[in-house]
Design an enzyme around this catalytic site. Structure first.
Site, short mmCIF file in Angstrom:
data_model
loop_
_atom_site.label_atom_id
_atom_site.label_comp_id
_atom_site.label_asym_id
_atom_site.label_seq_id
_atom_site.Cartn_x
_atom_site.Cartn_y
_atom_site.Cartn_z
N ASP A 53 -67.36 -11.46 -53.46
CA ASP A 53 -66.51 -10.85 -52.31
C ASP A 53 -65.25 -11.61 -52.77
O ASP A 53 -65.05 -12.55 -52.03
CB ASP A 53 -67.12 -11.07 -50.84
CG ASP A 53 -66.31 -10.20 -50.17
OD1 ASP A 53 -65.00 -10.01 -50.35
OD2 ASP A 53 -66.62 -10.42 -48.80
N ASN A 80 -60.73 -6.25 -61.28
CA ASN A 80 -60.86 -4.87 -61.08
C ASN A 80 -61.09 -4.43 -59.46
O ASN A 80 -60.59 -3.19 -59.10
CB ASN A 80 -61.97 -4.12 -61.70
CG ASN A 80 -62.33 -2.65 -61.36
OD1 ASN A 80 -61.40 -1.82 -61.71
ND2 ASN A 80 -63.26 -2.30 -60.93
N TYR A 157 -51.07 0.42 -50.39
CA TYR A 157 -51.58 0.22 -51.72
C TYR A 157 -50.45 0.24 -52.67
O TYR A 157 -50.61 -0.75 -53.56
CB TYR A 157 -52.40 1.71 -51.98
CG TYR A 157 -52.92 1.76 -53.33
CD1 TYR A 157 -54.12 1.17 -53.67
CD2 TYR A 157 -52.38 2.71 -54.35
CE1 TYR A 157 -54.64 1.17 -54.84
CE2 TYR A 157 -52.91 2.70 -55.37
CZ TYR A 157 -54.05 1.78 -55.93
OH TYR A 157 -54.72 1.92 -56.98
N LYS A 161 -50.04 -2.98 -55.18
CA LYS A 161 -50.08 -3.16 -56.52
C LYS A 161 -48.96 -3.48 -57.32
O LYS A 161 -48.72 -4.26 -58.42
CB LYS A 161 -50.29 -1.54 -57.22
CG LYS A 161 -51.60 -1.12 -56.73
CD LYS A 161 -52.72 -2.03 -57.27
CE LYS A 161 -54.16 -1.68 -57.10
NZ LYS A 161 -55.10 -2.49 -57.62
N THR A 190 -62.48 9.01 -59.46
CA THR A 190 -63.40 8.16 -58.80
C THR A 190 -63.46 8.47 -57.45
O THR A 190 -62.69 8.87 -56.74
CB THR A 190 -62.71 6.66 -59.25
OG1 THR A 190 -61.46 6.68 -58.70
CG2 THR A 190 -62.83 6.40 -60.89
#
Length: 232
Positions: A53, A80, A157, A161, A190
């Site tokens: 985790d 990832n 998000y 990144k 995905t």
């Protein structure tokens, strides 16, 4: 044999990356938070599972101790694991608490992993770190009104990144003997993309696999997508 650890690898791009790297001879360790799903995915692929985790210091330290004991060395670390976080049409409606989970996974998770695994990576003759980011974190793309990255209501998000991209550059600067790069999978079909992406998971894994197999003379401090370099 090259020993490779991939986080968040029980499904999607992480799973496909594990499959592709195993197929070319890597000894893959599949990392996942959920033990049941991780063990199932590892059995399907014929690889070893380690519970990780990335938001939990103790979990990451335990995984590093496990791999140090069993494999002794790590050649490739693929960070990832990531989450999309909340979508917001208006920045005025979001708060710091909305950002916490996204940054804990997407940014601090990578920091935890690199910190814990550096001693094992340094035992490798050709250590590689691949941080899986996104063109959504590209300042060039997100400030271009004609680019799709400009129109998504995903401020945390995208910010996470962008932060991961900068951290990658600083780690590459600090560890010149390692190949440390950013991979952009692109818009892939995905769960994290709500299956809105047009690429297959095989296509979305291409840049990660390319960087994971980089030699000592390969790139470092690079931001690479399926079609080549991505602008910062």
């Amino acid at each position: 044999m090259t020993t490779t650890l991939i986080t968040g690898a029980n499904k999607g791009i992480g799973y496909e990356t594990a499959r592709q790297l195993r197929a070319i001879g890597h000894e893959v360790i599949l990392g996942a938070r959920d033990i049941g799903r991780g063990q199932t995915a590892a059995r399907e692929l014929g690889v070893r599972f380690v519970q990780i985790d990335v938001t939990d210091d103790a979990s990451v330290v335990a995984a590093a101790a496990d791999i140090s004991e069993h494999e002794g060395v790590l050649d490739v670390l693929v960070n990832n694991a990531g989450i999309l976080g909340p979508r917001h049409e208006s920045l005025g409606s979001i708060s710091a608490s909305d950002a916490e989970g996204v940054f804990q996974t997407n940014v601090l998770g990578a920091v935890r992993m690199i910190h814990a695994f550096l001693p094992i990576l340094e035992r490798s003759s050709a250590p590689v770190i691949v941080n899986v980011s996104s063109s959504m974190g590209s300042f060039t793309r997100t400030t271009d009104p004609t680019a799709p990255e400009n129109s998504y209501p995903l401020p945390f998000y995208q910010a996470s990144k962008a932060a991961l991209n900068m951290l990658t550059l600083k780690y590459a600067e600090a560890y010149p003997a390692m190949r440390i790069n950013v991979a952009d999978p692109g818009g892939t079909d995905t769960d994290i993309m709500d299956h809105l992406g047009t690429q297959t998971v095989s296509e979305g894994s291409e840049a990660i696999v390319r960087l994971a197999t980089a030699s000592l003379t390969g790139p470092t401090s690079a931001f690479v997508g399926r079609d080549g370099h991505v602008p910062w």
